[in-house]
Design an enzyme around this catalytic site. Structure first.
Site, mmCIF file in Angstrom:
data_model
loop_
_atom_site.group_PDB
_atom_site.id
_atom_site.type_symbol
_atom_site.label_atom_id
_atom_site.label_comp_id
_atom_site.label_asym_id
_atom_site.label_seq_id
_atom_site.Cartn_x
_atom_site.Cartn_y
_atom_site.Cartn_z
ATOM 1 N NE ARG A 100 -3.834 -1.899 -0.344
ATOM 2 C CZ ARG A 100 -3.823 -2.680 -1.409
ATOM 3 N NH1 ARG A 100 -3.003 -2.458 -2.399
ATOM 4 N NH2 ARG A 100 -4.652 -3.687 -1.512
ATOM 5 C CD GLU A 159 -2.944 0.966 -4.025
ATOM 6 O OE1 GLU A 159 -3.751 0.562 -4.874
ATOM 7 O OE2 GLU A 159 -3.091 0.788 -2.795
ATOM 8 C CB SER A 212 17.499 14.575 2.833
ATOM 9 O OG SER A 212 18.384 13.659 3.447
#
Length: 155
Positions: free
Chosen positions: A95, A98, A121
């Site tokens: 997820r 995703e 960073s």
């Protein structure tokens, strides 16, 4: 003197021992990080093989976990970071992947519009996660990624 790994195997083996000891002793990540002066996120990431720990912290967490001197030394070793060779099938990790797939270009566009050409960073970085009540019922996860902006410089 800092030492570093050139293979993931030593830290992966230690991570397995950490997880077994954590489970056997019914410890929490917060409990392991308590009193170390480091955040629970950093200590957790270190114990999962992604960061080295300072000697004093390595000794504290190793004692809590019942680990030996070799583990204390390995916890201080700079790891070969990263653990996903391809997209994980673990639902939680997937997820996050995703989210970046869906919102990555949006985040990139907004970062560049607000900051200019550069990167955020992952070294000078803070991560926090909180559980909050969802007004519509249930709970929500609030995840804060706080990284220093590093502009690209022409040369």
């Amino acid at each position: 003197m800092p030492h570093s790994n050139i293979s993931r195997a030593p830290r992966q083996n230690l991570t397995e021992r950490v997880l077994q000891a954590k489970t056997a002793k019914n410890l929490t990540w917060a409990g392991l990080a308590e009193g170390t002066g480091l955040s629970v996120v950093y200590v957790t990431a270190a114990l999962l093989g992604q960061h080295p720990l300072p000697e004093a912290v390595a000794e504290v967490v190793a004692e809590r976990l019942g680990l030996d001197r070799d583990a204390v030394a390995e916890l201080q070793t700079i790891p070969l970071r990263g653990n996903v060779e391809d997209v994980s099938s673990d639902p939680t990790i997937y997820r996050f992947h995703e989210m970046v797939q869906v919102y990555g270009t949006t985040l990139k566009a907004l970062v560049h519009e607000q900051f200019g050409d550069g990167i955020i960073s992952a070294i000078n970085f803070k991560l926090d996660i909180k559980k909050v009540e969802d007004p519509e019922g249930g709970e929500r996860a609030v995840i804060t990624l706080d990284g220093k902006f590093l502009p690209y410089k022409p040369f």
